[in-house]
Design an enzyme around this catalytic site. Structure first.
Site, mmCIF file in Angstrom:
data_model
loop_
_atom_site.group_PDB
_atom_site.id
_atom_site.type_symbol
_atom_site.label_atom_id
_atom_site.label_comp_id
_atom_site.label_asym_id
_atom_site.label_seq_id
_atom_site.Cartn_x
_atom_site.Cartn_y
_atom_site.Cartn_z
ATOM 1 N N SER A 215 0.837 -1.198 0.000
ATOM 2 C CA SER A 215 0.000 0.000 0.000
ATOM 3 C C SER A 215 0.877 1.254 0.000
ATOM 4 O O SER A 215 1.693 1.422 -0.897
ATOM 5 C CB SER A 215 -0.953 -0.064 1.198
ATOM 6 O OG SER A 215 -2.044 0.792 1.033
ATOM 7 N N ASP A 439 -9.166 -3.963 -6.032
ATOM 8 C CA ASP A 439 -8.629 -3.309 -4.829
ATOM 9 C C ASP A 439 -9.244 -1.917 -4.702
ATOM 10 O O ASP A 439 -9.031 -1.061 -5.561
ATOM 11 C CB ASP A 439 -7.108 -3.213 -4.944
ATOM 12 C CG ASP A 439 -6.427 -2.719 -3.677
ATOM 13 O OD1 ASP A 439 -7.051 -1.941 -2.924
ATOM 14 O OD2 ASP A 439 -5.261 -3.094 -3.438
ATOM 15 N N HIS A 467 -7.921 -5.628 -0.816
ATOM 16 C CA HIS A 467 -6.683 -4.857 -0.821
ATOM 17 C C HIS A 467 -5.488 -5.804 -0.785
ATOM 18 O O HIS A 467 -5.447 -6.719 0.029
ATOM 19 C CB HIS A 467 -6.694 -3.938 0.410
ATOM 20 C CG HIS A 467 -5.597 -2.932 0.450
ATOM 21 N ND1 HIS A 467 -5.121 -2.284 -0.673
ATOM 22 C CD2 HIS A 467 -4.877 -2.429 1.496
ATOM 23 C CE1 HIS A 467 -4.172 -1.430 -0.305
ATOM 24 N NE2 HIS A 467 -4.005 -1.510 0.994
#
Length: 498
Positions: A215, A439, A467
């Protein structure tokens, strides 16, 4: 940007016996003599409270551009390679910005890295500057943070009274961060954190940085590759952020991503008897919009006395959309809210905010704000703002009313120093970028974009929801990532893992 972890997975890999061996010799070749006091540190590892993991602290300059401006400390944890013959260190970052890499590795190693990586690398978790057990950003005590995150703002949403109240709340928060963070706020930037990673690489005894970033950790890793392409080893960037898009564009893309995930969730929900909605998906989205508007007007009171408004309910929804495994909790929360109950929704919102039993597990909210306010340049073109607002209302209608609020960064005590632009990392070896098609937090087009920008970018696609892509049950993705990190096998370009 969303946090990379909104829930906790604590499946443990057995620890090793305490390490009594000497630390590695720092790698200081080609380092500016002014920085040798930092790069030449010898680490003193200690057992982390009987866990079998090793912990240490590293001193870094507050300001890499001016090392005379004072120091700060970085907290590290190490899980030694189970083979006893590590390829080197594998630094990791869980995202955020503001996620604790130390607790990420210490509490959920098997979520961080598969067995192949744990066998072959010393897995390193670290708290970036401003985060967790490193020299940290501090703003409020738990009661103050509760008020900041959960209190109902007075006035009709969007009215002058409401806007003034939000702006005052933001100004109070920013002032508290400045008062309680010991002068570190101007130095809490991704560029400084990437320079810290090069320091960690050196004091861990590694010629090159091997790294697995999730991320926001992809932006940290890409920034490292931009600054030190010749020191990049094997880098995997999973759930990519596109460094070339503006802060407002990031926000819009995430809103649209969550709207699409909400549609996917409701499509599934409507097939189940436990779903609180009926009819078509569009009917369900309309009913959810009405539910959000209702709690916005008449907040629900939870058993602990907190009041659930639309903002906290939206936080709960977003928290659950990070992972398909959270969908049953979201069904339960929405069914509860339909029936006037707020407790399950607060459990989801609390998981997103790192809140347990009235306390906060970390300072992720504060660090998240500090990084973003310094990293993203100010945008103040009213025409752009109007166009973005029109787009979010069109493409994310359920989420739009509660998404765009006055930003804390407008009140931040320091101007941003970060820039937005493509990262090519010319001169780096191949860098693997992992993207997941469904995502919501880091939309798939960002991974495509970052992989295309990088001069040696290689895209691996996970087809699925939720995610992140690695270590999420897709054997094809896992084999590609582990083959690259362990054996140096570069995945075929455009690998698509169904």
């Amino acid at each position: 940007m969303g946090m990379a972890l909104s829930g906790c997975l604590y499946a443990q890999i057995p620890p090793l016996a305490p390490d009594t061996g000497a630390s590695a010799t720092p790698v200081t070749d080609g380092i500016d003599p002014a920085l040798l006091p930092y790069y030449g540190q010898t680490l003193a590892w200690e057992d982390c409270g009987g866990t079998g993991y090793d912990c240490t602290r590293v001193t870094a300059p507050r300001d890499w551009a001016d090392p005379s401006a004072g120091d700060l400390e970085l907290a590290l944890v190490r899980h030694r390679a189970t083979s006893g013959q590590p390829l080197g260190s594998l630094l990791t970052n869980p995202g955020g910005p503001g996620g604790s890499g130390k607790s990420f590795v210490l509490n959920s190693l098997s979520f961080v890295a598969g067995e192949d990586l744990v066998e072959n690398y010393d897995v390193i978790g670290f708290d970036p500057r401003g985060v967790g057990e490193s020299t940290r950003v501090t703003c409020y005590d738990p009661a103050g943070l509760d008020a900041f995150l959960y209190d109902i703002v007075p006035g009709e949403r969007g009215s002058g009274e409401w806007t003034a109240a939000v702006e005052q709340r933001n100004a109070d928060f920013a002032a508290a961060c400045e008062a309680n963070s010991d002068g570190i706020l101007p130095y809490i930037t991704t560029e400084n954190a990437a320079r810290d990673m090069d320091l960690l690489r050196a004091v861990l005894g590694d010629e090159k940085l091997n790294y697995l970033g999730y991320s926001y950790g992809t932006f940290l890793g890409a920034t490292y590759a931009k600054l030190f392409p010749e020191r990049a080893g094997r880098l995997v960037l999973d759930g990519a952020i596109d460094p070339s898009v503006s802060g407002s564009e990031v926000g819009i893309s995430q809103a649209v991503g969550f709207q699409e995930s909400l549609r996917t969730f409701l499509t599934d929900c409507l097939t189940l008897s436990s779903c609180p909605f009926a009819g078509s998906v569009d009917d369900a989205l309309s009913d959810l919009s009405a539910l959000l508007a209702r709690v916005d007007q008449r907040p629900l009171t939870a058993s602990d006395g907190r009041r659930l408004g639309a903002d906290s309910l939206q936080t709960a929804i977003i928290a659950a959309l990070y992972s398909q495994e959270s969908w049953p909790f979201l069904r339960a929360a929405l069914a509860d809210v339909v029936n006037g109950q707020a407790d399950v929704a607060f459990q989801l919102a609390d998981s997103y905010n790192g809140r347990v039993g009235g306390e906060y597990l970390d300072n992720s909210t504060e660090a998240f704000t500090a990084y973003n306010c310094m990293d993203y340049p100010v945008e103040d073109d009213p025409a752009d703002e109007a166009a973005l607002q029109e787009r979010i209302e069109r493409e994310a209608p359920t989420i739009a009313p509660y998404w765009q609020t006055p930003s804390v960064c407008d009140a931040w005590p320091y101007p941003p120093t970060g820039t937005r632009g493509e990262i090519t990392a010319e001169g780096s070896p191949p860098i693997v970028v992992v993207g997941t098609t469904g995502d919501p937090a880091t939309p798939y087009p960002w991974a495509e974009s970052l992989a295309a920008q990088l001069s040696q970018g290689v895209l691996v696609t996970r087809v699925g929801e939720g995610h992140l892509g690695y270590n999420r049950g897709n054997a094809c993705v896992d084999a590609a990532v582990e083959g690259f990190l362990v054996d140096g096998t570069v995945p075929e370009g455009g690998l698509r893992c169904e």
